[in-house]
Design a protein around this motif. Structure first.
Motif, short mmCIF file in Angstrom:
data_model
loop_
_atom_site.label_atom_id
_atom_site.label_comp_id
_atom_site.label_asym_id
_atom_site.label_seq_id
_atom_site.Cartn_x
_atom_site.Cartn_y
_atom_site.Cartn_z
N ALA A 1 0.84 -1.20 0.00
CA ALA A 1 0.00 0.00 0.00
C ALA A 1 0.87 1.25 0.00
O ALA A 1 0.57 2.23 -0.68
CB ALA A 1 -0.92 -0.02 1.22
N THR A 2 1.96 1.20 0.77
CA THR A 2 2.89 2.33 0.81
C THR A 2 3.43 2.60 -0.58
O THR A 2 3.42 3.73 -1.08
CB THR A 2 4.06 2.00 1.77
OG1 THR A 2 3.52 1.76 3.06
CG2 THR A 2 5.05 3.14 1.83
N ARG A 3 3.89 1.51 -1.19
CA ARG A 3 4.45 1.61 -2.53
C ARG A 3 3.44 2.17 -3.52
O ARG A 3 3.76 3.06 -4.32
CB ARG A 3 4.87 0.19 -2.95
CG ARG A 3 5.46 0.09 -4.32
CD ARG A 3 6.93 0.28 -4.21
NE ARG A 3 7.51 0.72 -5.47
CZ ARG A 3 8.81 0.91 -5.64
NH1 ARG A 3 9.64 0.70 -4.65
NH2 ARG A 3 9.29 1.30 -6.79
N ALA A 4 2.24 1.66 -3.44
CA ALA A 4 1.21 2.09 -4.39
C ALA A 4 0.95 3.58 -4.25
O ALA A 4 0.84 4.32 -5.24
CB ALA A 4 -0.07 1.29 -4.15
N LEU A 5 0.89 4.03 -3.00
CA LEU A 5 0.58 5.44 -2.75
C LEU A 5 1.72 6.34 -3.26
O LEU A 5 1.49 7.32 -3.96
CB LEU A 5 0.38 5.63 -1.24
CG LEU A 5 -0.52 6.77 -0.79
CD1 LEU A 5 -1.88 6.72 -1.46
CD2 LEU A 5 -0.67 6.73 0.73
N LEU A 6 2.95 5.97 -2.90
CA LEU A 6 4.09 6.81 -3.30
C LEU A 6 4.26 6.79 -4.82
O LEU A 6 4.53 7.82 -5.44
CB LEU A 6 5.37 6.36 -2.59
CG LEU A 6 5.36 6.56 -1.07
CD1 LEU A 6 6.69 6.07 -0.47
CD2 LEU A 6 5.15 8.03 -0.70
#
Lengths: 726, 726
Positions: free
Chosen positions: B503-508
């Motif tokens: 999720a972190t990756r997707a957001l960034l």
């Protein structure tokens, strides 16, 4: 350092500043002219002794008998105030000598449009040296002495704002300035703040009498609660130490404005006067060493003067704020904390005590909000709160903010307030958030306190508390036993090139500056034996007076862990140096025990032309090179001063235990700084600069060590100059 | 950001601040009492419309017909000034509603000793909401409007120092303050400096009408050259952006004193008023974002006011100093440079030009020493020099230091000086090193300039030049094409735990925040394939929502250079985590391309309750942790603001090419900051904080990358609150 250094007594200044009789040479009858005003002020001020105008064209001037020349004076006066054209000054001085005049003040503005040149300055200096007659100026605007009513100046400021009757009797400050305009500007600010000015001296171009001598004279005279100095450059920087020591003995703070922090400021000081502005860093270090309070603007200067004059000496930096306006109280708290004061929370007992007198809906927190309603009860609530503030523990300074200060409100309780201020155990100063009127300032001065602006108040309290700590440390040093360490003899070095390894080592060893074990080897086997003696691993470094940058010449080999490594490295270093620096003289190879990593610092010394050897300290690497995080202090240092240097580093926190690293051995660093500073002080005439880089500081208890050192002797000329001065 | 944000029109404030008719409820015949003074000032000021005293016990008060109650008023007035006891306020307001009164000001000091409580505040707020009648206060000290002579206040300051006849007609500043005492304190300082005050409003406890609304109203009224704000806490911080934008459009600087930088200051603000002091860092960031000039003391505030009021807008920071005293000029130069102004050397041509008018033995260097002799020629030399200063190129600001300023000297050349000031292409301000007299200040104000103290002058010029640059950047943004980048949709996150890796990756990724190539693997072979795809070496990190400190759990393996190393490390990490965090949920292991070393930085975001998301930037490691070298700014940032953040780092120089390192890719860092700030702004309701640590910045042209990221969503409650606000 421990005892007050010797200073030649300020010879002959009594005749100048406390004369029994005065001649005014060039006096005019026209009181609108400078030369008329000079005589008029002298008469109006109420100087007690005889005053003799000298003017060839009139028999009587301003009601006094006038004399055609100095030669014709009826008596040999103490002081001649000389207000003639510049090209007549030397002639008048010669007559002064003939007639037995004891001192003279050469006031430039009487020079009739002809300015004071360097030639006249030199002539006056030579005259004073030859005759022993002390001369103020040329280009001085004179002086005043409010204790005797002696107004020896043509300043229109003094005509407009003469000293108040009480100025010479109650405390007060003194002003000594190289700039005449600034002398009287500071005077007029003090006058507006009702800070009495006891003495004012404009020293002008200082051909003979100079600023520090005058300061010394005024300290001896007594009575000044602070001395304000406006300085462009000191002609005798070596006098700062003894004069400041005498001031500290007397408890009289010296408050200095020194022009030249900026390049433009230096340009100004150099271009318009005879004064040289020294390196600002050195002045800063000298002022810190000697407890001189340096100020950065007129507001700071006057705030320190006002507090000192009113006897407002803080014994710490905890401020209690009492305010009729919560908003103003909050702003004051912010400003105090920004300036390094504390505005602590009160303890519960004191809050209960305050609750008995603070009106309902006020606040007993610090800042204490007494609400505007204290203005409605004739002052009784205010007095009750101030009495508690004057007595309470845990507070060092009281700041009273009255948004509704009106002269009537102070004057109606003036006797009570005066008694209360006299009894208060700590400074209690007053601030009006609005424009304070002259009447308010006067009323506050009468009850023994002062009106202050917030930022300069905070500066002044901080500065005076620092001064208190300085005097306490100084007192401690007086009592301390002097060190037992025998001072080694300083070899003659001046005129030599950079010291070689052996000489460097010998010098640092003699002064107990810690270095790693090391040895000089001329052959590989010798290097191996040395390494075995000192323990592995070791480092090899080429030893040559001609190679400053060893690494670039291939002259360094690190982390050698056995005999074979040492042998290989020895040959490699020799070959590389032979190739890259074929003409270099080679003393051999230095074998040094390789020190484990520690916190890298840089220590150095330089010789300031004004103040002599200074020690520099910085964190190594980027902190010095990029962030310029370096501090300076005058040599020699005691341990307290050396610790102060460490604490002034912006990155000081890096020496604490951070990021899992143990705290650094600051004690060892302090010892190293003291040792280096003693070497620098002893070698002032021999050593131009030292560069100890890196200095490795190990975890607490594990020491600090100089890993590499470069010592550059003084050139021969410097040595001569230095000897001449001392 | 580019266009002025929408603000609801400041509804109903015309009836309050520009009424056609006024009732004074509680008016007294006794002009020594507050309620009598209120009516008296209203009458004396010359308000043009009808004034109706309301008092049950008299038929006539101060010569005006009085009415027993608001109900009995002969007409529905625009404004009721309410000066009754606090417990009668609601009753009077109810009568106001019945009689058609359009606005009210509740002045506390008429409350007869009964203070304003929270209950009354709430009741007044509810009344205003229900009726639409705008209410100033309670606990307001009223307001004045010098343009109409409306003095709606009981302030003794206004009685003593009424606005000068010309104050409403020529420029001038306005004052809006939450503290009544500070409002009139600032007024009295402005009065003393001859800075006209156009409007003054004391907003009191702000149950209804609040500070920023008043500011907006005053901007709309026009004529103020600056608006001075004294703030304890903003009740509607979200209004700062639109109001400041309107001020910037109008070119009216907002000059703010905000209490609460220190803990003691916050204690004061919280304890005495209804205002909450927000986090000072956030206020600082908000003021910087919106071009609001924050001042730290009254002197700074008045100096900005005086300069703005006199139209003294610098177009740069190069100061030319002209001085009658070399000493004073040098000190001024030091102070200017300390404050961030330049005192440049003049070019030769200008020096030759000056040499034609500077007296002999003066100096044509900067500072220009014109010597005290300019005082002797009736002002002609001074005028000649000022004319050249007003015309010269390479200068932005002129500072004229006159140690002998006397009213006569200015007044004798007043017409010439006034003409010269009107033609000068740049600010020309005057300073007296001594105490400046009220007459001097008045004369300087009359010719269109001001007397300044050195330190606050330097602050004001710097602040107004910064404001000019702010407005230029803002103008540039207005013109710039908006970014083409499509705004991604913000997922719902609030109420979740810290985001997992995917999720972190997707957001960034969605917000174009650069990260290294990475992949999630649940088996060793999968990790090896991922590593082969992204290239060697790689790093393994445990992926678990329950493990915040991966290294401590043995969950990290660095610098893996081949398949075997990855397999071994995979098993070791899994085993270690299983042992040390047996209950943690494991998503797998994150395979990340190992990034080469770069300059370590830290980027983060937090949500301020008043101003929303803020971006934090610091240099990594000790710089953040020990030296606290961090800066904040409000999100979102444009590139200029992001670059400004970088430039505000104390250790900024480390990003240049130093110690053989190439310069860092600041452009890439700026882009990264902008992207992060846009994510934080879009996610204000969803993301509580982000911690991007480390961010590696590579040499110029080689980019910057977020190596590790922790994103913490808003708790559900926060989300609700945030939605409510927007």
């Amino acid at each position: 350092m421990a005892s007050t250094p010797h200073l030649p007594a300020s010879r002959g200044l009594d005749a100048l500043f406390a004369p029994r009789s005065i001649a005014v040479v060039g006096a005019s009858h026209d009181i609108r002219r400078i030369r008329g005003r000079l005589l008029k002020l002298l008469i109006d001020g109420g100087f007690g002794g005889p005053v003799h105008p000298v003017n060839p064209s009139r028999a009587q001037i301003q009601g006094l008998r006038a004399y055609p020349s100095v030669r014709d004076l009826p008596e040999p006066v103490d002081l001649a105030l000389i207000a003639v054209a510049a090209d007549q000054v030397m002639e008048v001085l010669a007559e002064c000598e003939q007639r037995g005049v004891r001192a003279a003040a050469v006031l430039s503005a009487g020079a009739n449009g002809v300015p004071v040149g360097e030639r006249l300055q030199d002539q006056v200096a030579a005259f004073a040296r030859r005759t022993g007659i002390r001369v103020l100026g040329p280009n001085a605007e004179g002086f005043i002495d409010a204790t005797t009513g002696l107004l020896a100046t043509f300043s229109p400021t003094i005509e407009t704002l003469p000293p108040r009757r009480e100025d010479g009797t109650r405390g007060g400050i003194s002003i000594v300035s190289q700039s005449g305009a600034m002398a009287f500007a500071l005077y007029s600010r003090a006058h507006a703040e009702h800070v009495p000015v006891r003495h004012l001296v404009s020293t002008g171009n200082e051909s003979d009498v100079e600023l520090l001598e005058v300061v010394d004279h005024l300290i001896a005279r007594g009575g000044s609660r602070a001395i304000l100095l406006f300085v462009e450059g000191l002609h005798h920087p070596e006098r700062l130490a003894p004069v400041a020591a005498r001031a500290a003995d007397a408890g009289v703070p010296l408050v200095v404005a020194k022009v030249g922090r900026s390049t433009a400021g230096q340009r100004a000081a150099v271009s318009h006067t005879a004064h040289l502005t020294g390196a600002d860093t050195a002045y800063d270090a000298a002022f810190r060493r000697h407890g001189v309070i340096r100020v950065d603007d007129p507001e700071q200067m006057l705030a320190v003067a006002a507090a000192a004059s009113a006897g407002m000496w803080p014994q710490g930096r905890r401020v209690a704020i009492v305010t009729t306006s919560g908003g103003a109280g909050g702003w004051a708290a912010d400003i105090c904390e920004q300036a390094g004061l504390d505005v602590p929370a009160f303890d519960e007992a004191f809050k209960r005590e305050l609750a008995r007198v603070v009106p309902d809906y006020g606040s007993t927190e610090n800042p204490v909000d007494v609400t505007a309603r204290v203005a409605e009860d004739g002052g009784s609530t205010l007095l009750a709160i101030l009495a508690r503030l004057g007595e309470a523990s845990g507070i060092d300074i009281g700041l009273v903010i009255m948004s509704l200060v009106a002269p009537g409100r102070i004057t109606s309780i003036e006797p009570e307030l005066k008694a209360l201020m006299a009894q208060a155990k700590r400074p209690l100063l007053f601030h009006s958030p609005g424009a304070a009127s002259p009447d308010e300032r006067a009323a506050l001065a009468r009850v023994g306190t002062a009106h202050v602006e917030l930022r300069s108040f905070a500066f002044a309290m901080r500065a005076l508390d620092d001064y208190r700590l300085f005097r306490e440390r100084r007192q401690g040093r007086h009592g301390a036993a002097s060190t037992d360490r025998t001072r080694p003899a300083m070899p003659r070095l001046a005129g030599q090139g950079p010291l070689d390894i052996a000489a460097t080592r010998a010098l640092l060893d003699a002064w107990h500056v810690p270095m790693p074990p090391e040895s000089l080897a001329t052959q590989a086997d010798e290097a191996v034996r040395a390494a075995e003696a000192m323990g592995w691993p070791v480092v090899l470094k080429i030893a040559s007076p001609d190679i400053a940058h060893k690494t670039e010449a291939g002259g360094v080999a690190l982390d050698l862990r056995d005999a074979d490594a040492v042998r290989t490295a020895f040959e490699r270093v020799m070959a590389s140096v032979a190739a890259k620096a074929p003409c270099a003289r080679i003393d051999g190879i230095q074998v040094q025990k390789m020190m484990p990593p520690g916190r890298e610092m840089v220590v150095g010394t330089v010789n300031d032309p004004d103040f002599g050897p200074m020690v520099m300290l910085g964190l190594g690497g980027i902190y010095v090179e990029v962030l310029r995080d370096v501090v300076f202090a005058l040599a020699p240092l005691d341990a307290g001063e050396a610790r102060g240097m460490v604490d002034r580093l912006a990155a000081r926190a890096l020496l604490d235990g951070v990021r899992g690293q143990p705290a650094a051995d600051v004690d060892a660093l302090v010892g190293l700084l003291v040792a280096v500073s003693e070497l620098a002080a002893a070698g002032a005439g021999e050593i131009a600069e030292m560069d100890l880089n890196p200095v490795l500081v190990y975890p607490a208890g594990q020491g600090a060590v100089v890993v590499d050192a470069l010592i550059v002797p003084q050139p021969p000329a410097m040595q001569a100059q230095d000897k001449q001065r001392s």
